[in-house]
Motif scaffolding. Structure first.
Motif, mmCIF file in Angstrom:
data_model
loop_
_atom_site.group_PDB
_atom_site.id
_atom_site.type_symbol
_atom_site.label_atom_id
_atom_site.label_comp_id
_atom_site.label_asym_id
_atom_site.label_seq_id
_atom_site.Cartn_x
_atom_site.Cartn_y
_atom_site.Cartn_z
ATOM 1 N N ARG A 20 0.818 -1.215 0.000
ATOM 2 C CA ARG A 20 0.000 0.000 0.000
ATOM 3 C C ARG A 20 0.857 1.273 0.000
ATOM 4 O O ARG A 20 0.408 2.344 -0.421
ATOM 5 C CB ARG A 20 -0.898 -0.006 1.246
ATOM 6 C CG ARG A 20 -2.001 1.037 1.223
ATOM 7 C CD ARG A 20 -2.435 1.411 2.628
ATOM 8 N NE ARG A 20 -1.308 1.925 3.389
ATOM 9 C CZ ARG A 20 -0.919 1.465 4.569
ATOM 10 N NH1 ARG A 20 -1.554 0.481 5.136
ATOM 11 N NH2 ARG A 20 0.131 1.989 5.174
ATOM 12 N N ASP A 23 0.812 4.827 -2.089
ATOM 13 C CA ASP A 23 -0.289 4.857 -3.050
ATOM 14 C C ASP A 23 -1.538 5.368 -2.343
ATOM 15 O O ASP A 23 -2.226 4.616 -1.664
ATOM 16 C CB ASP A 23 -0.518 3.456 -3.633
ATOM 17 C CG ASP A 23 -1.543 3.455 -4.747
ATOM 18 O OD1 ASP A 23 -2.192 4.502 -4.955
ATOM 19 O OD2 ASP A 23 -1.698 2.413 -5.399
ATOM 20 N N PHE A 24 -1.842 6.657 -2.540
ATOM 21 C CA PHE A 24 -2.945 7.264 -1.780
ATOM 22 C C PHE A 24 -4.286 7.159 -2.500
ATOM 23 O O PHE A 24 -5.274 7.714 -2.060
ATOM 24 C CB PHE A 24 -2.577 8.712 -1.414
ATOM 25 C CG PHE A 24 -1.377 8.745 -0.503
ATOM 26 C CD1 PHE A 24 -1.505 8.401 0.833
ATOM 27 C CD2 PHE A 24 -0.109 9.070 -0.995
ATOM 28 C CE1 PHE A 24 -0.397 8.388 1.669
ATOM 29 C CE2 PHE A 24 1.000 9.048 -0.165
ATOM 30 C CZ PHE A 24 0.859 8.718 1.171
ATOM 31 N N ASP A 25 -4.315 6.413 -3.615
ATOM 32 C CA ASP A 25 -5.601 6.075 -4.239
ATOM 33 C C ASP A 25 -6.192 4.823 -3.596
ATOM 34 O O ASP A 25 -7.294 4.416 -3.926
ATOM 35 C CB ASP A 25 -5.420 5.810 -5.742
ATOM 36 C CG ASP A 25 -5.131 7.091 -6.501
ATOM 37 O OD1 ASP A 25 -5.591 8.157 -6.033
ATOM 38 O OD2 ASP A 25 -4.450 7.039 -7.528
ATOM 39 N N VAL A 26 -5.443 4.198 -2.704
ATOM 40 C CA VAL A 26 -5.890 2.944 -2.091
ATOM 41 C C VAL A 26 -6.858 3.224 -0.948
ATOM 42 O O VAL A 26 -6.546 3.967 -0.021
ATOM 43 C CB VAL A 26 -4.684 2.133 -1.563
ATOM 44 C CG1 VAL A 26 -5.160 0.972 -0.695
ATOM 45 C CG2 VAL A 26 -3.860 1.617 -2.737
ATOM 46 N N GLY A 27 -8.067 2.622 -1.043
ATOM 47 C CA GLY A 27 -9.027 2.708 0.049
ATOM 48 C C GLY A 27 -9.270 1.356 0.690
ATOM 49 O O GLY A 27 -9.957 1.247 1.697
ATOM 50 N N ASP A 73 -10.928 -3.948 -11.007
ATOM 51 C CA ASP A 73 -10.355 -2.609 -10.908
ATOM 52 C C ASP A 73 -9.589 -2.519 -9.589
ATOM 53 O O ASP A 73 -10.138 -2.104 -8.571
ATOM 54 C CB ASP A 73 -11.491 -1.579 -10.975
ATOM 55 C CG ASP A 73 -10.959 -0.164 -10.933
ATOM 56 O OD1 ASP A 73 -9.729 0.026 -11.106
ATOM 57 O OD2 ASP A 73 -11.765 0.756 -10.706
ATOM 58 N N ARG A 75 -5.457 -1.983 -7.646
ATOM 59 C CA ARG A 75 -4.191 -1.254 -7.801
ATOM 60 C C ARG A 75 -3.008 -2.224 -7.899
ATOM 61 O O ARG A 75 -2.346 -2.314 -8.896
ATOM 62 C CB ARG A 75 -4.006 -0.297 -6.621
ATOM 63 C CG ARG A 75 -5.139 0.704 -6.443
ATOM 64 C CD ARG A 75 -5.121 1.805 -7.482
ATOM 65 N NE ARG A 75 -3.874 2.578 -7.414
ATOM 66 C CZ ARG A 75 -3.545 3.533 -8.272
ATOM 67 N NH1 ARG A 75 -4.354 3.805 -9.292
ATOM 68 N NH2 ARG A 75 -2.432 4.206 -8.131
ATOM 69 N N ALA A 100 -9.087 0.828 -4.853
ATOM 70 C CA ALA A 100 -9.777 2.023 -4.379
ATOM 71 C C ALA A 100 -10.916 1.634 -3.444
ATOM 72 O O ALA A 100 -11.167 2.308 -2.444
ATOM 73 C CB ALA A 100 -10.305 2.822 -5.568
ATOM 74 N N HIS A 101 -11.608 0.529 -3.772
ATOM 75 C CA HIS A 101 -12.786 0.128 -3.004
ATOM 76 C C HIS A 101 -12.731 -1.361 -2.676
ATOM 77 O O HIS A 101 -12.105 -2.139 -3.387
ATOM 78 C CB HIS A 101 -14.058 0.439 -3.783
ATOM 79 C CG HIS A 101 -14.154 1.875 -4.192
ATOM 80 N ND1 HIS A 101 -14.407 2.881 -3.284
ATOM 81 C CD2 HIS A 101 -14.008 2.479 -5.400
ATOM 82 C CE1 HIS A 101 -14.418 4.040 -3.920
ATOM 83 N NE2 HIS A 101 -14.173 3.829 -5.210
#
Lengths: 157, 93
Positions: A20, A23-27, A73, A75, A100-101
């Motif tokens: 992780r 990578d700040f698109d990771v939720g 979809d 990462r 992301a989700h």
């Protein structure tokens, strides 16, 4: 990111953190850890020895990861599979997925495990009180892989 | 694997893994071929040896074959210098 085959144990949390990192698109971070059970088909299992087919194993795992990235979809995906002799409670396999989700990350993680079970060339041999034995493949694993549609495994000639 | 020219032009490397390796008593062999062939033809030739070979590799037995590390079928082409592996059903994870 990527695939690793190793004898050494792994630290699932450290691996997930590294996947992780930055990578700040990771939720969502989903990890699955498979561990050795102390009983199989009614018999006590002392140790388990895992062997593989070097060269093909890496290629097969990379193909599974590529397919997961096309279908979902997400990462990043990491697969670590151990080989050698393991004891009950030891971790065998790690699949970590960031996305992301959560929905796609959960699905990608399960997809990689289901395909790994039927396509990656690993074999388990158990040591039991009545001797050593190769573990039989399970029909339920083929069914789990088929759930994702398409051809779950290339049949032999 | 392609250590000498004659090896690369007339021989296929066969690999036997896990339970098959133990049942057949060998992990690999150099298998002579006259030229391009198929997975099915090689398997048929091994079955002809009888004994454990025919018992383990008979059609209908759950054996998968990989050519150069890719899963294959009976009709997959095999050329001299290729690596053909016979795999029992996998049980990783």
């Amino acid at each position: 990111m990527g695939v690793r085959i190793q004898e050494a144990p792994f630290d699932a949390q450290a691996e997930a953190d590294a996947l992780r990192e930055g990578d700040f698109d990771v939720g969502a971070v989903v990890t699955f850890t498979g561990t050795v059970r102390d009983v199989n088909d009614g018999d006590a299992v002392g140790t388990l020895t895992l062997e593989h087919y070097p060269g093909m194993t890496e290629k097969a795992l990379e193909a599974i990861v590529d397919e997961a990235r096309e279908r979902f979809d997400v990462r990043r995906i990491l697969v670590i599979h151990r080989v050698g002799t393991l004891a009950p409670g030891d971790p065998i396999v790690l699949v970590a997925v960031t996305g992301a989700h959560r929905g796609e990350a959960f699905d990608a993680c399960r997809f990689v495990m289901d395909y790994l079970k039927t396509r990656a060339p690993f074999w388990k041999k158990e040591r039991t009180p009545s001797g050593d034995r190769w573990v039989d493949a399970r029909a339920s694993d083929d069914e789990a892989a088929r759930r994702w549609g398409g051809d779950s495994s290339a049949d032999g000639p | 694997m392609r250590g000498s020219p004659d090896l690369a032009t007339s021989v296929v490397k066969l690999v036997f893994l896990a339970r098959l390796r133990e049942a057949l008593g060998t992990s690999h062999e150099r298998f002579a071929v006259a030229g391009p062939t198929t997975v099915g033809a090689i398997r048929a030739a091994l079955i002809e040896r009888g004994g454990a070979w025919s018992a383990e590799l008979a059609n209908g037995r759950a054996v998968r074959v990989a050519v150069n590390h890719e899963l294959a079928t009976g009709t997959t082409a095999v050329a001299p210098g290729d690596e053909v592996a016979f795999l029992p059903p996998v049980t990783g994870g």
